[in-house]
Design a protein around this motif. Structure first.
Motif, PDB file in Angstrom:
ATOM      1  N   ALA C 303     -16.670  -1.415 -32.245  1.00  0.00           N
ATOM      2  CA  ALA C 303     -15.526  -1.512 -31.335  1.00  0.00           C
ATOM      3  C   ALA C 303     -15.383  -2.942 -30.825  1.00  0.00           C
ATOM      4  CB  ALA C 303     -15.709  -0.549 -30.173  1.00  0.00           C
ATOM      5  N   LEU C 304     -16.522  -3.552 -30.458  1.00  0.00           N
ATOM      6  CA  LEU C 304     -16.484  -4.941 -29.975  1.00  0.00           C
ATOM      7  C   LEU C 304     -15.919  -5.860 -31.050  1.00  0.00           C
ATOM      8  CD1 LEU C 304     -19.851  -5.308 -28.023  1.00  0.00           C
ATOM      9  CD2 LEU C 304     -17.521  -5.404 -27.111  1.00  0.00           C
ATOM     10  N   GLU C 305     -16.387  -5.662 -32.288  1.00  0.00           N
ATOM     11  CA  GLU C 305     -15.944  -6.514 -33.385  1.00  0.00           C
ATOM     12  C   GLU C 305     -14.463  -6.338 -33.671  1.00  0.00           C
ATOM     13  OE1 GLU C 305     -19.586  -6.793 -36.328  1.00  0.00           O
ATOM     14  OE2 GLU C 305     -17.680  -6.793 -37.382  1.00  0.00           O
ATOM     15  N   ALA C 306     -14.015  -5.073 -33.563  1.00  0.00           N
ATOM     16  CA  ALA C 306     -12.611  -4.796 -33.866  1.00  0.00           C
ATOM     17  C   ALA C 306     -11.706  -5.515 -32.866  1.00  0.00           C
ATOM     18  CB  ALA C 306     -12.358  -3.296 -33.835  1.00  0.00           C
ATOM     19  N   SER C 307     -12.133  -5.539 -31.582  1.00  0.00           N
ATOM     20  CA  SER C 307     -11.260  -6.150 -30.587  1.00  0.00           C
ATOM     21  C   SER C 307     -11.517  -7.654 -30.470  1.00  0.00           C
ATOM     22  CB  SER C 307     -11.455  -5.465 -29.238  1.00  0.00           C
ATOM     23  OG  SER C 307     -12.822  -5.451 -28.910  1.00  0.00           O
ATOM     24  N   TRP C 308     -12.597  -8.127 -31.034  1.00  0.00           N
ATOM     25  CA  TRP C 308     -12.953  -9.540 -30.901  1.00  0.00           C
ATOM     26  C   TRP C 308     -13.636 -10.003 -32.187  1.00  0.00           C
ATOM     27  CZ3 TRP C 308     -17.569 -11.905 -27.949  1.00  0.00           C
ATOM     28  CH2 TRP C 308     -17.315 -13.267 -27.722  1.00  0.00           C
ATOM     29  N   PRO C 309     -12.840 -10.213 -33.262  1.00  0.00           N
ATOM     30  CA  PRO C 309     -13.426 -10.496 -34.581  1.00  0.00           C
ATOM     31  C   PRO C 309     -14.314 -11.746 -34.604  1.00  0.00           C
ATOM     32  CG  PRO C 309     -11.072 -10.065 -34.761  1.00  0.00           C
ATOM     33  CD  PRO C 309     -11.376 -10.171 -33.307  1.00  0.00           C
ATOM     34  N   ALA C 310     -14.084 -12.662 -33.656  1.00  0.00           N
ATOM     35  CA  ALA C 310     -14.895 -13.881 -33.644  1.00  0.00           C
ATOM     36  C   ALA C 310     -16.369 -13.578 -33.439  1.00  0.00           C
ATOM     37  CB  ALA C 310     -14.393 -14.818 -32.552  1.00  0.00           C
ATOM     38  N   LEU C 311     -16.648 -12.401 -32.939  1.00  0.00           N
ATOM     39  CA  LEU C 311     -18.039 -11.993 -32.717  1.00  0.00           C
ATOM     40  C   LEU C 311     -18.856 -12.081 -34.003  1.00  0.00           C
ATOM     41  CD1 LEU C 311     -19.847 -10.684 -30.469  1.00  0.00           C
ATOM     42  CD2 LEU C 311     -19.297  -8.502 -31.512  1.00  0.00           C
ATOM     43  N   ARG C 312     -18.145 -11.914 -35.137  1.00  0.00           N
ATOM     44  CA  ARG C 312     -18.851 -11.941 -36.420  1.00  0.00           C
ATOM     45  C   ARG C 312     -19.553 -13.272 -36.642  1.00  0.00           C
ATOM     46  NH1 ARG C 312     -13.869  -9.730 -38.705  1.00  0.00           N
ATOM     47  NH2 ARG C 312     -14.049  -7.500 -38.389  1.00  0.00           N
ATOM     48  N   GLN C 313     -18.915 -14.348 -36.135  1.00  0.00           N
ATOM     49  CA  GLN C 313     -19.503 -15.670 -36.345  1.00  0.00           C
ATOM     50  C   GLN C 313     -20.913 -15.745 -35.803  1.00  0.00           C
ATOM     51  OE1 GLN C 313     -16.289 -17.857 -34.749  1.00  0.00           O
ATOM     52  NE2 GLN C 313     -15.656 -18.660 -36.736  1.00  0.00           N
ATOM     53  N   ALA C 314     -21.189 -14.895 -34.822  1.00  0.00           N
ATOM     54  CA  ALA C 314     -22.509 -14.945 -34.194  1.00  0.00           C
ATOM     55  C   ALA C 314     -23.614 -14.559 -35.158  1.00  0.00           C
ATOM     56  CB  ALA C 314     -22.529 -14.028 -32.976  1.00  0.00           C
ATOM     57  N   TYR C 315     -23.308 -13.689 -36.122  1.00  0.00           N
ATOM     58  CA  TYR C 315     -24.415 -13.266 -36.990  1.00  0.00           C
ATOM     59  C   TYR C 315     -24.105 -13.309 -38.477  1.00  0.00           C
ATOM     60  CZ  TYR C 315     -22.332  -8.550 -37.204  1.00  0.00           C
ATOM     61  OH  TYR C 315     -21.510  -7.486 -37.401  1.00  0.00           O
ATOM     62  N   PHE C 316     -22.879 -13.640 -38.868  1.00  0.00           N
ATOM     63  CA  PHE C 316     -22.576 -13.823 -40.287  1.00  0.00           C
ATOM     64  C   PHE C 316     -22.990 -15.231 -40.696  1.00  0.00           C
ATOM     65  CE2 PHE C 316     -19.171 -10.691 -41.866  1.00  0.00           C
ATOM     66  CZ  PHE C 316     -19.659  -9.675 -41.078  1.00  0.00           C
ATOM     67  N   SER C 317     -23.453 -15.361 -41.945  1.00  0.00           N
ATOM     68  CA  SER C 317     -23.679 -16.711 -42.461  1.00  0.00           C
ATOM     69  C   SER C 317     -22.313 -17.277 -42.855  1.00  0.00           C
ATOM     70  CB  SER C 317     -24.598 -16.652 -43.678  1.00  0.00           C
ATOM     71  OG  SER C 317     -23.901 -16.113 -44.771  1.00  0.00           O
ATOM     72  N   PRO C 318     -22.195 -18.614 -42.953  1.00  0.00           N
ATOM     73  CA  PRO C 318     -20.896 -19.192 -43.320  1.00  0.00           C
ATOM     74  C   PRO C 318     -20.351 -18.603 -44.622  1.00  0.00           C
ATOM     75  CG  PRO C 318     -22.452 -20.921 -42.774  1.00  0.00           C
ATOM     76  CD  PRO C 318     -23.211 -19.643 -42.735  1.00  0.00           C
ATOM     77  N   GLN C 319     -21.260 -18.385 -45.567  1.00  0.00           N
ATOM     78  CA  GLN C 319     -20.820 -17.833 -46.843  1.00  0.00           C
ATOM     79  C   GLN C 319     -20.296 -16.417 -46.673  1.00  0.00           C
ATOM     80  OE1 GLN C 319     -23.760 -16.923 -49.679  1.00  0.00           O
ATOM     81  NE2 GLN C 319     -22.306 -16.944 -51.381  1.00  0.00           N
ATOM     82  N   GLU C 320     -20.980 -15.647 -45.846  1.00  0.00           N
ATOM     83  CA  GLU C 320     -20.521 -14.282 -45.592  1.00  0.00           C
ATOM     84  C   GLU C 320     -19.165 -14.284 -44.895  1.00  0.00           C
ATOM     85  OE1 GLU C 320     -24.828 -12.001 -45.246  1.00  0.00           O
ATOM     86  OE2 GLU C 320     -23.922 -12.935 -43.480  1.00  0.00           O
ATOM     87  N   MET C 321     -18.994 -15.223 -43.977  1.00  0.00           N
ATOM     88  CA  MET C 321     -17.701 -15.346 -43.305  1.00  0.00           C
ATOM     89  C   MET C 321     -16.596 -15.566 -44.334  1.00  0.00           C
ATOM     90  SD  MET C 321     -17.786 -14.888 -40.072  1.00  0.00           S
ATOM     91  CE  MET C 321     -16.263 -15.543 -39.429  1.00  0.00           C
ATOM     92  N   GLU C 322     -16.916 -16.430 -45.287  1.00  0.00           N
ATOM     93  CA  GLU C 322     -15.915 -16.783 -46.295  1.00  0.00           C
ATOM     94  C   GLU C 322     -15.564 -15.583 -47.169  1.00  0.00           C
ATOM     95  OE1 GLU C 322     -15.560 -19.816 -49.991  1.00  0.00           O
ATOM     96  OE2 GLU C 322     -17.010 -20.372 -48.427  1.00  0.00           O
ATOM     97  N   ILE C 323     -16.608 -14.874 -47.617  1.00  0.00           N
ATOM     98  CA  ILE C 323     -16.374 -13.699 -48.473  1.00  0.00           C
ATOM     99  C   ILE C 323     -15.567 -12.657 -47.706  1.00  0.00           C
ATOM    100  CG2 ILE C 323     -17.516 -11.775 -49.620  1.00  0.00           C
ATOM    101  CD1 ILE C 323     -19.804 -13.661 -50.298  1.00  0.00           C
TER     102      ILE C 323
END
Lengths: 308, 430, 432
Positions: C303-323
Motif C-alpha cells: 500500500a505504501l509503495e502504491a501511494s508513494w512509488p519513490a519508496l522503491r528507490q530505498a531498496y531497489f538496485s539501480p538496475q532493478e529500478m531500470e528494469i
C-alpha cells in the motif's frame, strides 16, 4: 394351441420386439447446455436424435445451477454439445462427476461448438493453469445466424462420428437447413437495413455478433460488467451520449433489470426493445429461426416507433 | 484482400507513436555508428507485423539496401486456437492435421533492394535483446508431440536473468539462456498464402537453436526483394521442442545486417556459426527429414573438402553432428553441424546410458518418428522418476532443455539419443 | 455539475423519504431485537410475486402486487407470534429462519416456473439511482400515514400492552412494515433498505435518550450519510447502492468512536497512546510477516509503495529500478495498443460494408498477444520487486532483533501498560 405353441409364439414376439428394439433406441441421445444448441442439433439430427437442453428455456445459462437430474441426463447422453468459451463452465464439473471419458473435452462425444468460430472481443490474457483461457471472447456467437454454419458443422461432425449409418441423413439435413437459413438471413438483412449504423444501446453485452451481421451500431453497454449496475457517473455519460448521438432505442433481454433501462429511456426519450438472446427467452422465440424473426420484428417495431 | 486489410489498419498517427515509444534503452544499448550500413528501426505494431502467413504479395513495411542493418522488435504470439474453416470437411481436416501452434506474429516483410530470385540473402545476427520474461505453455490435448498423454494445460512465466544468462524454472533448476529467432525467413516463390508453421527452403519456422547472436543465416531468395520476416522469439529451446513451446519471449531488439550475395547457388538455407556450418532437412516424416538433411550435408562436405559425394557420405557420420531441431511444426526438422576445422575427426558422444554429465534415454525403431517419440517420452518419464518433477513440468523442461541427437540412421534400428544436462540442477542458492 | 445535480437530486429526495420512515421502524426493530425482519418480509413479498407469476400475473402488475402483499402479511402474522415464542429462544433466530425458508421456497418455485421467471429477482434488486417520480408519488402519502400511526402507537404505548391488544398492535406493526418494505426494497434494494433501517436508528440510540431526539439525530445523520454516499458514488464512479451503504457504515463508525471518546471525557492523550500502540503492533506484525515470507503479498508495504512509488528507490538496485520502469512503460504501451484494437474491432462491426473475418481474427490474436505480454511485463515487475525484497529480508531481521534486545534490556518502568489500559478504554459505560 398347445402349450409349446404358445411358448413359441411368445418367443417369436419377444424376438420381434428385440429386433425392433434397436429401432426404438436408434434416436441418438444428445445433451446440450443451451436451448439454442438444442434447436440447432434438432435441425441437423431431425428424428434420429433426442435432444435435451440442461439450462431450460428462459433461464440464464451463464449462471445456471445444475440439478441432480441433469447428472442422469448426462449419464444417458452419447453427445454433449456446449457453447464453450467461458459461458457454460458449470458443465465441466458435471462431466467430471459422470466420469464418462467420451464426453470429456477431447472425447468423441464432446462438441465445443465454438470451434473455428470467428470470435469477437477476445480479451484473453493467455492461458491460465488448467488450460482454460479466460476472456476467450464474447460467448454469444449463435446470435450471428451465419455462425450456424460452423456450429452445425461441429454438431454434424460429431453425429456422423457416433452414428455413421445416418451420415447421409445428417449431412443432407444440415445442407437443407443452411439453404433455408441463407434465404432468411437475406430477408432479415433487408428488414434491418434501415437500422444499419443507427446508434443503439444495450443492457448486457450479448449482441456484438448480431450487430456485426446486421451492421448495427451499439454505442454502449449499460452494465459495465456482467451483473454490475452502472454508477451514476457512467449513467450521466450514457445520458449525454444518448442525447448527443441521438440514440433512439435501447435493447435489453427479458432477464435484464427493467429499471435502469427504463430510467435511461425516460431521461433520453428513447424506446426500449425487448429481444430474446436465446431460444425460449420470449414465448415467440420457439426455435433458431423464430429467435431471429422475433428479434428482427422487435427491432424494426421499436425503430419505426422511435421515428418522429 | 490483404492489401485492403493493410490499408484499413495503417494509420500514420499510430505508427508515429509506435516509433516514439520504442524504448530509448533499446537504442542506447547499441552504438548505431558501429553497425554496418544504414541503420533502420522497425518496431512491432499492428501495421508492421503479419499474422500467420507468408505471402509474397504482401506489401513491405520497410525497404533497405544490401548491407544495411535493421533493429527489429518482435511480438510474442498468442498461443490461441484461432483456426479457420467452415464446412464439415474443413473442420475435420483441421482436427486431423493438428495444425501446430496458432498463427505466428511476424515482424516484416522487409524488402531488400536488388535481391532477385536465385540470389542468396546473408543475414548476420548482430545482437538479440529479449524482454525480461519468457513463458512456456502446454495447451491441453491440442498440440505438441504428445497431445493425448497431456490432456491438462499449464503455463509458466520465467524471469530471464540476462546478466547471469539463466532462467530459473523451478527452485534449484536453472536453464541457460541462448536467445534465437525461432522463425526467420523469406517469401516463397509460389504466390498465395502459406501457413507460417512449417519451415522450408525459404527458412521460416526452423527452430534451430544454433542461430543465436553471432551466427549468420544464408537463405536463397525466391521472390523479388527477398521479403524478410522474423518472429517466434525464443530465449532458449530444447532440440525437439516437444511440448510445442520453447521459452517464448518478445525481442526488444533483434539486430541483423542483411546482404545480398550474387552468383552463389543455394537450394536450402544454411547457418554459419563461429565454429560450424549447419545444414538442414525438413519433412512431415522424420525419416525423410533425415534424408533431406543428409543430402544437404553430403553436398556441403563435398564442397568444403572438395571430395566426391560418395566420400562425403562416408565421412559424414564421423564429422557431422546431427540433432532433431523440432518435431511439432507439421514439418519436422533435423539439422547437422559440420565443423569448419578440418582437423576435427569426431562428433560429441551418443551415450546409451546415463553419464557423468547427462541424463540419457535412447529410442530405437525402424521408424525414426517412433524412435524419437520413444526417446523423448522415456526422458519425460525419467525426469518424473529420478528428479521428482510433475508430469507437466517434465514435459516443459524437456521441451526447453532436452537435446535429441541423431544416432544410427542407416540400419534396421534407427536410434535417437535424448540427453538432458545435469548441470541444470544447481545447488539451491537461497 | 448540472448533470450531476439533475441525476442525484431525485435519488437524494427518495433516500430522505425512505430514511424518514425506516428510522422510525428501525428504533422499534432494535428494541424488539428482530433486526433482520425487513429481509424476511421483503423475501416473503418476493415469494408472493413468484407465486403470482406462476398464476399468470406479470411482475409489477396489480395482480403481482396483491400476491406479494398477501405473502408479506402472512409473514407479518407469523412474526407477530414471535412474542409468544418459548422462553430462551431469541426472536432474531426465528426471523432468520423465516428469511432463509422463504428464500429457498422462491428459488424452488423459480426453478419450476415455465420461463422467464428469472427477472423476478428484480423485486429484490431496486436501485435508488433510477427511482422514478411516479414511484415516489405513490409511496409518499402511504409512508406519511404509516409514519403517523407508528408515532401514535409508540407514544400511546400500544406495543407495550399485554395479551390480545398487544398482539394486535404487533400484528399491525409487522403488517405496516410489510407494506413499507415491499415498496422500499423494490425502489432501493435489500442492502440499502437495511442500512436505512438500522444505521440511523443506531446512531440515534447512541447519542440520545428520548425517542424524539433519537429520531431527529437519526434523520439528520441519515440525510448526511445519504448525501455523502451519493456524491461519492458520482465522483468515484462506483455503484450507488454499495457506496451509500459504505457511507452509512462510516458515519456509524464515527458516531461510535465519538461516543467512546465522550464516555472517556475526551482524553486525547490516552487515545493517542492507544493509537500509537496499535500502529506499533501493525508494524511489528508486518515486519514479522516480511521476514517470514518476503515474496508473499505485503499489504502494508504494497500500500505504501502504491501511494508513494519513490519508496522503491530505498531498496531497489539501480538496475532493478531500470528494469521495473522499463516493464512499466511496456505495460502502458501494450495497454494502449489493446485499447486501440478494441476500438478498431468495435467500429469494424458496423462501419465497413463487408464482413472481414481475417481482420477480426488478426485483431483477436493481437489482443491476446498484447494481454499475454502485459502479463509478462507485470510478472517482471513483481519478480524484480520480490528479488529486491528478498535481499532486504535478513538486514530487516537483524534490525528487528536488535530492537527487541534493546527493549528487553531496558524494560519499561510500567510493565503491562497496555494490558492495564485496554479494558478501561473498551469498557462500556453504564448509560443505556
Amino acid at each position: 394351441m398347445s402349450q409349446n405353441g404358445r411358448l413359441a409364439v411368445r418367443f417369436l414376439c419377444l424376438g420381434f420386439l428385440l429386433l425392433l428394439a434397436p429401432w426404438a433406441q436408434a434416436a441418438l441421445s444428445v445433451v446440450t447446455t443451451t436451448t439454442d444448441l438444442k434447436s440447432l442439433v434438432e435441425a441437423v439430427g431431425g428424428n434420429r436424435v433426442s435432444v435435451v437442453s440442461l439450462a431450460p428455456a428462459g433461464s440464464d445459462a451463464e449462471d445456471y445451477a445444475p440439478r441432480p437430474q441433469d447428472l442422469d441426463r448426462l449419464r444417458d447422453a452419447r453427445i454433449i454439445v456446449r457453447v464453450g468459451l467461458d459461458y457454460d463452465l458449470w458443465l465441466d464439473r458435471m462431466l467430471r462427476q459422470t466420469g464418462n471419458p467420451a464426453l470429456m473435452r477431447g472425447g468423441a462425444g464432446h462438441v465445443d461448438s465454438s470451434y473455428a468460430i470467428v470470435l469477437l472481443e477476445v480479451k484473453g490474457a493467455g492461458l491460465s493453469d488448467g488450460g482454460h483461457s479466460h476472456g476467450a471472447g464474447n460467448p454469444h456467437y449463435w446470435l450471428d445466424p451465419a455462425n450456424a454454419e460452423i456450429i452445425t458443422g461441429n454438431i454434424a461432425e460429431a453425429l456422423v462420428r457416433l452414428d455413421p449409418a445416418n451420415a447421409k441423413h445428417y449431412e443432407q439435413r444440415r445442407i437443407d437447413f443452411l439453404t433455408r437459413l441463407e434465404q432468411r438471413i437475406r430477408l432479415w438483412q433487408t428488414q434491418l437495413a434501415p437500422l444499419a449504423g443507427k446508434p443503439l444501446l444495450t443492457y448486457h453485452n450479448n449482441w456484438p455478433y448480431f450487430a456485426r451481421r446486421f451492421r448495427l451500431n451499439f454505442v454502449g453497454t449499460i452494465e459495465p460488467r456482467s451483473g454490475v449496475a452502472p454508477s451514476p457517473a457512467a449513467l450521466s455519460v450514457l445520458i449525454r451520449r444518448m442525447r448527443d448521438e441521438q440514440v433512439s432505442f435501447i435493447v435489453r433481454h427479458p432477464q435484464d433489470p427493467a429499471r435502469d433501462v427504463d430510467f435511461l429511456a425516460r431521461k433520453a426519450g428513447a424506446r426500449v426493445a425487448i429481444l430474446a438472446a436465446s431460444v425460449g427467452d420470449l414465448p415467440q422465440a420457439k426455435d433458431y429461426f423464430s429467435l431471429f424473426d422475433t428479434n428482427v420484428a422487435a427491432l424494426t417495431a421499436a425503430y419505426s416507433e422511435s421515428k418522429p | 484482400m490483404s492489401h485492403t486489410i493493410l490499408k484499413a489498419l495503417v494509420t500514420s498517427a499510430a505508427l508515429a507513436t509506435a516509433f516514439a515509444s520504442l524504448p530509448a534503452t533499446a537504442q542506447s544499448l547499441t552504438v548505431a555508428t558501429r553497425l554496418p550500413g544504414k541503420v533502420h528501426l522497425l518496431p512491432a505494431t499492428l501495421e508492421t507485423t503479419q499474422w500467420g502467413w507468408f505471402d509474397n504479395a504482401q506489401p513491405p513495411v520497410l525497404t533497405i539496401d544490401s548491407g544495411d542493418t535493421v533493429i527489429m522488435e518482435t511480438m510474442m504470439h498468442a498461443h490461441n486456437q484461432i483456426v479457420p474453416g467452415k464446412t464439415i470437411e474443413e473442420l475435420k481436416k483441421l482436427r486431423t492435421d493438428n495444425p501446430g501452434r496458432g498463427p505466428h506474429t511476424l515482424t516484416g516483410p522487409i524488402f531488400v533492394n536488388d535481391a532477385e530470385p536465385g540470389d542468396v540473402l546473408k543475414i548476420k545476427i548482430n545482437r538479440i535483446v529479449p524482454r525480461a520474461y519468457g513463458t512456456n505453455f502446454n495447451i491441453p490435448g491440442m498440440f505438441g508431440q504428445f497431445p493425448k498423454e497431456f490432456q491438462d494445460g499449464q503455463v509458466k512465466y520465467l524471469y530471464l536473468d540476462m546478466q547471469r544468462k539463466i532462467a530459473e524454472f523451478l527452485p534449484g533448476i536453472e536453464i541457460p539462456l541462448q536467445p534465437f529467432p525461432g522463425t526467420i525467413g523469406v517469401a516463397r516463390a509460389e504466390p498465395g498464402r502459406y501457413s507460417s508453421v512449417p519451415p522450408g527452403e525459404f527458412a521460416g519456422n526452423m527452430d534451430i537453436r544454433e542461430l543465436t547472436e553471432g551466427a549468420t543465416l544464408y537463405v536463397p531468395v525466391w521472390a523479388k526483394g527477398g521479403l524478410l520476416w522474423s518472429g517466434d522469439s525464443h530465449a532458449a529451446q530444447g532440440n525437439g521442442e516437444v511440448n510445442l513451446t520453447a521459452i517464448e519471449t518478445a525481442y526488444k531488439e533483434l539486430n541483423v545486417t542483411v546482404e545480398v550475395l550474387k552468383g552463389i547457388k543455394l537450394d536450402m538455407p544454411r547457418i554459419e556459426t563461429p565454429t560450424h556450418w549447419v545444414t538442414m532437412g525438413f519433412d512431415k516424416d522424420l525419416n525423410l527429414a533425415w534424408d533431406g538433411a543428409k543430402a544437404q550435408t553430403v553436398k556441403y562436405l563435398a564442397e568444403q573438402r572438395k571430395i566426391s559425394a560418395d566420400e562425403a557420405a562416408k565421412l559424414m557420420p564421423k564429422v557431422s553432428d546431427c540433432r532433431v531441431s523440432q518435431v511439432v511444426n507439421i514439418k519436422k526438422g533435423i539439422h547437422c553441424m559440420n565443423p569448419k576445422d578440418l582437423k576435427v575427426k569426431s562428433i560429441p558422444e551418443r551415450p546409451i546410458a546415463e553419464t557423468k554429465d547427462y541424463l540419457v534415454t535412447v529410442g530405437k525403431d525402424a521408424d525414426a518418428n517412433k524412435a524419437m517419440d520413444n526417446a523423448s517420452m522415456a526422458l519425460i518419464e525419467l525426469l518424473q522418476q529420478k528428479k521428482g518433477l510433475t508430469r507437466l513440468d517434465s514435459y516443459a523442461l524437456a521441451s526447453m532443455a532436452m537435446d535429441c541427437r541423431v544416432g544410427e540412421m542407416t540400419g534396421e534400428q534407427k536410434s535417437i539419443h535424448c540427453l538432458l544436462p545435469k548441470s541444470l540442477w544447481v545447488t539451491a542458492k537461497k | 455539475m448540472k448533470e450531476a445535480i439533475e441525476l442525484l437530486s431525485l435519488p437524494f429526495f427518495a433516500s430522505l423519504i425512505l430514511i424518514g420512515i425506516h428510522c422510525q421502524f428501525g428504533l422499534q426493530v432494535l428494541k424488539r431485537n428482530v433486526v433482520f425482519v425487513d429481509l424476511a418480509l421483503a423475501q416473503s413479498a418476493a415469494l408472493g410475486a413468484t407465486v403470482g407469476f406462476m398464476q399468470g400475473h406479470l411482475p409489477l402488475t396489480i395482480g403481482a402486487y396483491a400476491w406479494s402483499l398477501g405473502f408479506a402479511w402472512g409473514a407479518a402474522l407469523i412474526l407477530s407470534l414471535i412474542r409468544h415464542a418459548p422462553k430462551g429462544i431469541p426472536p432474531e433466530a426465528l426471523v432468520g429462519v423465516l428469511y432463509v425458508a422463504t428464500t429457498a421456497a422462491s428459488l424452488l418455485l423459480i426453478e419450476k416456473a415455465p420461463q422467464g421467471a428469472e427477472h423476478l429477482k428484480q423485486i429484490l434488486t431496486g436501485s435508488v439511482l433510477t427511482v422514478s417520480p411516479d414511484e415516489l408519488v405513490h409511496v409518499v402519502p402511504l409512508y406519511c400515514t404509516i409514519g403517523f400511526l407508528l408515532w401514535l402507537a409508540a407514544r400511546r404505548g400500544w406495543f407495550a400492552q399485554a395479551g390480545m391488544a398487544g398482539w394486535l398492535a404487533d400484528l399491525g406493526f409487522y403488517a405496516a412494515f410489510g407494506i413499507v418494505v415491499t415498496s422500499s426494497v423494490a425502489m432501493a434494494g435489500v442492502l440499502l433498505v437495511f442500512s436505512f433501517l438500522i444505521i440511523p436508528a443506531l446512531v440515534g440510540l447512541l447519542w440520545a435518550n428520548t425517542v424524539g431526539r433519537q429520531l431527529t439525530i437519526g434523520w439528520g445523520v441519515g440525510g448526511l450519510a445519504a448525501a455523502a454516499g451519493l456524491v461519492a458514488s458520482y465522483l468515484l464512479d462506483t455503484s450507488t447502492g454499495a457506496t451509500m451503504v459504505s457511507s452509512f457504515a462510516l458515519f456509524l463508525g464515527a458516531a461510535l468512536g465519538g461516543r467512546m471518546l465522550a464516555d472517556n471525557g475526551w482524553e486525547m492523550r490516552r487515545v493517542g497512546k492507544l493509537l500509537g500502540n496499535l500502529v506499533a503492533i501493525v508494524m511489528l506484525v508486518s515486519a514479522g510477516w516480511f521476514i517470514a515470507k518476503p515474496r508473499a503479498d505485503q499489504p502494508l508495504l504494497d500500500a505504501l509503495e502504491a501511494s508513494w512509488p519513490a519508496l522503491r528507490q530505498a531498496y531497489f538496485s539501480p538496475q532493478e529500478m531500470e528494469i521495473h520502469a522499463d516493464a512499466e512503460n511496456y505495460v502502458k504501451r501494450y495497454a494502449a495498443e489493446v485499447v486501440r484494437l478494441t476500438a478498431l474491432e468495435a467500429s469494424s462491426l458496423w462501419e465497413t460494408s463487408s464482413v472481414d473475418d481475417e481482420k477480426i481474427r488478426k485483431i483477436s490474436s493481437f489482443q491476446q498477444s498484447y494481454n499475454e505480454m502485459i502479463k509478462g511485463e507485470r510478472f517482471v515487475m513483481q519478480e524484480t520487486r520480490s528479488r529486491a525484497r528478498e535481499r532486504l529480508r535478513w538486514p530487516l531481521a537483524w534490525v528487528l532483533l536488535c530492537a527487541c534486545l534493546a527493549l528487553l534490556s531496558f524494560p519499561s518502568k510500567r510493565p503491562g501498560w497496555l494490558a492495564a489500559r485496554l479494558p478501561q478504554l473498551m469498557k462500556p459505560t453504564d448509560r443505556v
